[in-house]
Design a protein around this motif. Sequence first.
Motif, mmCIF file in Angstrom:
data_model
loop_
_atom_site.group_PDB
_atom_site.id
_atom_site.type_symbol
_atom_site.label_atom_id
_atom_site.label_comp_id
_atom_site.label_asym_id
_atom_site.label_seq_id
_atom_site.Cartn_x
_atom_site.Cartn_y
_atom_site.Cartn_z
ATOM 1 N N ASP A 1 49.874 47.435 64.349
ATOM 2 C CA ASP A 1 50.321 48.800 64.009
ATOM 3 C C ASP A 1 49.462 49.629 63.863
ATOM 4 O OD1 ASP A 1 53.025 47.896 64.392
ATOM 5 O OD2 ASP A 1 52.945 47.229 62.072
ATOM 6 N N VAL A 2 48.220 49.174 63.213
ATOM 7 C CA VAL A 2 47.228 50.324 62.767
ATOM 8 C C VAL A 2 46.546 50.619 63.912
ATOM 9 C CG1 VAL A 2 44.782 50.356 61.609
ATOM 10 C CG2 VAL A 2 46.835 49.287 60.424
ATOM 11 N N MET B 1 47.395 50.521 67.243
ATOM 12 C CA MET B 1 48.327 51.126 68.148
ATOM 13 C C MET B 1 48.685 52.490 67.945
ATOM 14 S SD MET B 1 49.174 49.551 70.953
ATOM 15 C CE MET B 1 50.693 50.418 71.466
ATOM 16 N N ASP B 2 48.604 52.963 66.517
ATOM 17 C CA ASP B 2 48.954 54.203 65.851
ATOM 18 C C ASP B 2 47.897 55.110 66.600
ATOM 19 O OD1 ASP B 2 51.437 53.506 64.857
ATOM 20 O OD2 ASP B 2 50.548 53.319 62.595
ATOM 21 N N GLU B 3 46.710 54.481 66.572
ATOM 22 C CA GLU B 3 45.444 55.381 67.354
ATOM 23 C C GLU B 3 45.738 55.734 68.795
ATOM 24 O OE1 GLU B 3 41.588 53.977 66.965
ATOM 25 O OE2 GLU B 3 41.921 52.672 64.994
ATOM 26 N N ARG C 1 48.879 55.049 70.606
ATOM 27 C CA ARG C 1 50.164 55.199 71.116
ATOM 28 C C ARG C 1 50.634 56.390 72.084
ATOM 29 N NH1 ARG C 1 53.600 51.666 68.719
ATOM 30 N NH2 ARG C 1 52.539 52.013 67.082
ATOM 31 N N ASP C 2 50.379 57.350 71.624
ATOM 32 C CA ASP C 2 50.560 58.614 72.505
ATOM 33 C C ASP C 2 49.886 58.738 73.798
ATOM 34 O OD1 ASP C 2 48.233 59.144 71.172
ATOM 35 O OD2 ASP C 2 49.008 61.044 70.276
#
Length: 409
Positions: free
Chosen positions: A270-271, A273-275, A277-278
Amino acid sequence: MNILFIHQNFPGQFKHLAPALQARGHKVAALTAEKNQQKTPIPTYRYTMPFTEPDPRQARLGTTFIVMTDRAHRVALAAVHMRDKLGFVPDVILGHCGWGETLFLREVWPQARILVYAEFFYATEGLDVGFDPEFSKLTLPVRMSVTSRQAHLALAMVQADAALAPTEWQADSFPPEFRAKITITHDGVDTDTLRPDPQAQYTLPDGRVLRAGDEVLTYVARNIEPYRGSHIFLRALPEVLAARPEAQVVIIGNDGVSYSSAPKQGSWRDVFMDEVRDRLDLSRVHFLGSVPYRDYVTLLQIGRVHAYLTVPFVLSWSMLEAMSLGALVVGSRTGPVEEVITDGVNGCLVDFFDVEGWSDALIAALSAPARFQPMREMARRTIVDNHDLRRICLPRLIRFVEQAGQEAV
C-alpha cells in the motif's frame, strides 16, 4: 546411522536431503516446532514454545538471545524425551543455527556430531543493515542491536563440528574464525522439473490468458517489502508500462513482512503503490498474493523478463528457479546476485537504487526478446551446471552428512 534434522519449519532447506538419506538406509528423524504443519515423509517429533515473549524493557539488547535460548531449552527437553523415552540416539544432528535450536544438544547427546546450516551472520558493515538508508540507518543503538543478534549464531558455530552454507557469499558473511568450518553446497534446484515450457499458459483472475512468449514481466517475493527491493521495482513500473503498452506485470507475494520492519500502518505494498498508483494502468498490474507452487512455476515459464532485487542478504530460491526455467533475470547488482549472474552473459544487472536504470533495463528486455534469448539459455545452463539437485548438490550434501557420521564412529 541415526540422523536427526532440526528446523522450526522442517523440512525447510532439508526437503530433499532428509528423504535421500532415509532412502540410503539411514534412520532419519526430525524435530520441529509444535505449530509447524508442513507435510513430510520423515518421522517427526515436536517441541513446544513458551507462550510469552521477553519484555524488551527488561531484556534490552538481550531480547533476541533470550528468545533463542528459550527455544534451545525447549528443543533440549524434547531431545531428552527422545533419548530417554524413545531410545533415539543420533550419530549426526543437522540443524539450522538461525533460531538457536542446536545450542544445548551437546549436553543431551555428547557423542553426536553436530552440523549446522549456516545461512547468514549479521554484521554492522557491508551487509543488509544500513544498506538502504531509506529504511535502515546505522545509528549506535542499531549497531549494538545487530551485534547482540550475533550471540546465538556465534555460540552455535562454536558448538558445531562442521557447517553448511548454500552460497560463497553467505558463507563469507561469517567471521574468519568460523569460515574454515563451512562447506559450501546449495540446497539444489530440480532442473529436470523446472525447465522451460513453450506451451505454458495461465489464466489471471480477471480472465485474461497469458501464454509463453507474451510480453509479461514477473516479480516474486515471499512478501512485498523493502528487503527484496519492492519499492524500487514498483517505482520503475510507470516508465515501463508507458513505454510498453502491451506489457502485463505479474507480482507474486503477500502483504506481510519476512525480513523488513513493518510500516507504521497498512502494508508495504500500500505504501509503495500510493506513490505510483496514479501513474499506472492498474488493469495491467496483477497482484496475485501467494499462489500454488505449480502456478508460480507456470508464470515464470511464461514471463519474458523476471525482476529480482535484494539487499545484501540471503539469496532467494526463486531467482535460481527462474533461471532454471529459462527466464531472463534482471537482477540487482548486490553481492548474493553477482555470485550467480554475470551481467550480459546469463542475465542483466542494475544498481539496486537506480530506478531509471531499472526502467530502462526492463523496457529493453521486454522490447527485444530475441536479442536476449542467448542469455536465457545461458541462465539455465548456469543452474544445470552448478546447482542441479540430483547430479550435483544432493550427492555433495549426502557426502557431507555421511562423512560426519563416519567421524562420529
